[in-house]
Scaffold this motif. Structure first.
Motif, PDB file in Angstrom:
ATOM      1  N   LYS A 176       9.218  57.983 -87.060  1.00 44.85           N
ATOM      2  CA  LYS A 176       8.740  59.341 -86.833  1.00 44.85           C
ATOM      3  C   LYS A 176       9.067  60.175 -88.070  1.00 44.85           C
ATOM      4  N   PRO A 177       8.179  60.136 -89.067  1.00 47.67           N
ATOM      5  CA  PRO A 177       8.476  60.797 -90.338  1.00 47.67           C
ATOM      6  C   PRO A 177       8.582  62.317 -90.228  1.00 47.67           C
ATOM      7  N   LEU A 178       9.538  62.861 -90.953  1.00 45.69           N
ATOM      8  CA  LEU A 178       9.756  64.300 -91.041  1.00 45.69           C
ATOM      9  C   LEU A 178       9.543  64.709 -92.486  1.00 45.69           C
ATOM     10  N   GLN A 179       8.692  65.694 -92.724  1.00 45.06           N
ATOM     11  CA  GLN A 179       8.416  66.114 -94.089  1.00 45.06           C
ATOM     12  C   GLN A 179       9.549  66.961 -94.649  1.00 45.06           C
ATOM     13  N   VAL A 180       9.961  66.619 -95.863  1.00 43.19           N
ATOM     14  CA  VAL A 180      10.942  67.414 -96.588  1.00 43.19           C
ATOM     15  C   VAL A 180      10.235  68.633 -97.151  1.00 43.19           C
ATOM     16  N   ASN A 181      10.875  69.792 -97.031  1.00 40.71           N
ATOM     17  CA  ASN A 181      10.321  71.021 -97.590  1.00 40.71           C
ATOM     18  C   ASN A 181      11.428  71.715 -98.375  1.00 40.71           C
ATOM     19  N   PHE A 182      11.332  71.703 -99.697  1.00 39.29           N
ATOM     20  CA  PHE A 182      12.360  72.300-100.544  1.00 39.29           C
ATOM     21  C   PHE A 182      12.493  73.813-100.329  1.00 39.29           C
ATOM     22  N   GLN A 224       1.842  59.247-103.093  1.00 42.09           N
ATOM     23  CA  GLN A 224       2.599  60.373-103.629  1.00 42.09           C
ATOM     24  C   GLN A 224       3.818  60.695-102.776  1.00 42.09           C
ATOM     25  N   TYR A 225       4.146  59.824-101.834  1.00 43.16           N
ATOM     26  CA  TYR A 225       5.248  60.080-100.909  1.00 43.16           C
ATOM     27  C   TYR A 225       6.470  59.223-101.225  1.00 43.16           C
ATOM     28  N   ASN A 269      16.456  58.267 -93.724  1.00 43.97           N
ATOM     29  CA  ASN A 269      16.736  59.119 -92.564  1.00 43.97           C
ATOM     30  C   ASN A 269      15.460  59.697 -91.940  1.00 43.97           C
ATOM     31  N   GLN A 270      14.364  58.958 -92.029  1.00 43.30           N
ATOM     32  CA  GLN A 270      13.065  59.362 -91.484  1.00 43.30           C
ATOM     33  C   GLN A 270      12.395  60.468 -92.290  1.00 43.30           C
ATOM     34  N   GLN A 271      13.054  60.952 -93.344  1.00 45.01           N
ATOM     35  CA  GLN A 271      12.465  62.013 -94.148  1.00 45.01           C
ATOM     36  C   GLN A 271      11.482  61.447 -95.158  1.00 45.01           C
ATOM     37  N   VAL A 272      10.431  62.225 -95.414  1.00 44.32           N
ATOM     38  CA  VAL A 272       9.383  61.842 -96.340  1.00 44.32           C
ATOM     39  C   VAL A 272       9.094  63.046 -97.239  1.00 44.32           C
ATOM     40  N   LEU A 273       9.013  62.797 -98.545  1.00 46.04           N
ATOM     41  CA  LEU A 273       8.768  63.876 -99.502  1.00 46.04           C
ATOM     42  C   LEU A 273       7.423  63.670-100.181  1.00 46.04           C
ATOM     43  N   ASN A 274       6.537  64.654-100.016  1.00 41.31           N
ATOM     44  CA  ASN A 274       5.264  64.662-100.723  1.00 41.31           C
ATOM     45  C   ASN A 274       5.556  65.243-102.109  1.00 41.31           C
TER      46      ASN A 274
END
Length: 131
Positions: free
Chosen positions: A82-88, A104-105, A110-115
């Motif tokens: 269950k991916p969670l998007q990282v938002n800086f 680009q990811y 820890n389920q986090q994903v960064l675009n």
């Protein structure tokens, strides 16, 4: 697969903008980063379709003799459920272990994903901790 070769980034952008009217990016980022594979489609057929759509002034940049299909395999050690998007902008600090790259990811443990493309203008600092 290559469709055109432009002499400048400007011309490449014109070609891209023109073709965006007919080809939409329908990629669901969650499906992509959880490795839910979609059926393949015929890239050569899509290239021919794109070539036929180009205006006459853009057709001079067409690469007719390059039908090589490039497949890029990014290493992924662990896929998120269950991916969670990282938002800086909301959380400027991310502490995680990089587990893979998909397009680009960046995929973390820890389920986090960064675009990464979304934050292309940001200045970041990466600290590598030897485990």
């Amino acid at each position: 697969i290559k469709i055109c070769e432009a002499p400048s980034r400007h011309i490449a952008g014109v070609i891209e903008s023109f073709l965006m009217k007919y080809f939409r990016d329908k990629t669901n980022w969650r499906r992509m980063v959880t490795n839910e594979v979609t059926p393949d489609f015929d890239l050569l057929r899509e290239k021919k379709k794109a070539i036929n759509l180009l205006s006459p002034e853009l057709q001079r940049y067409i690469l007719f003799d390059d039908d090589l299909i490039y497949k890029i395999n990014y290493p992924v050690l662990e896929w998120p459920d269950k991916p969670l998007q990282v938002n800086f902008d909301k959380s400027p600090v991310v502490e995680a272990i990089l587990k893979g790259v998909r397009g680009q990811y960046l995929i973390f443990n820890n389920q986090q994903v960064l675009n990464i493309r979304r934050f292309s203008g940001y200045r970041i600092e990466i600290i590598i901790d030897d485990v």
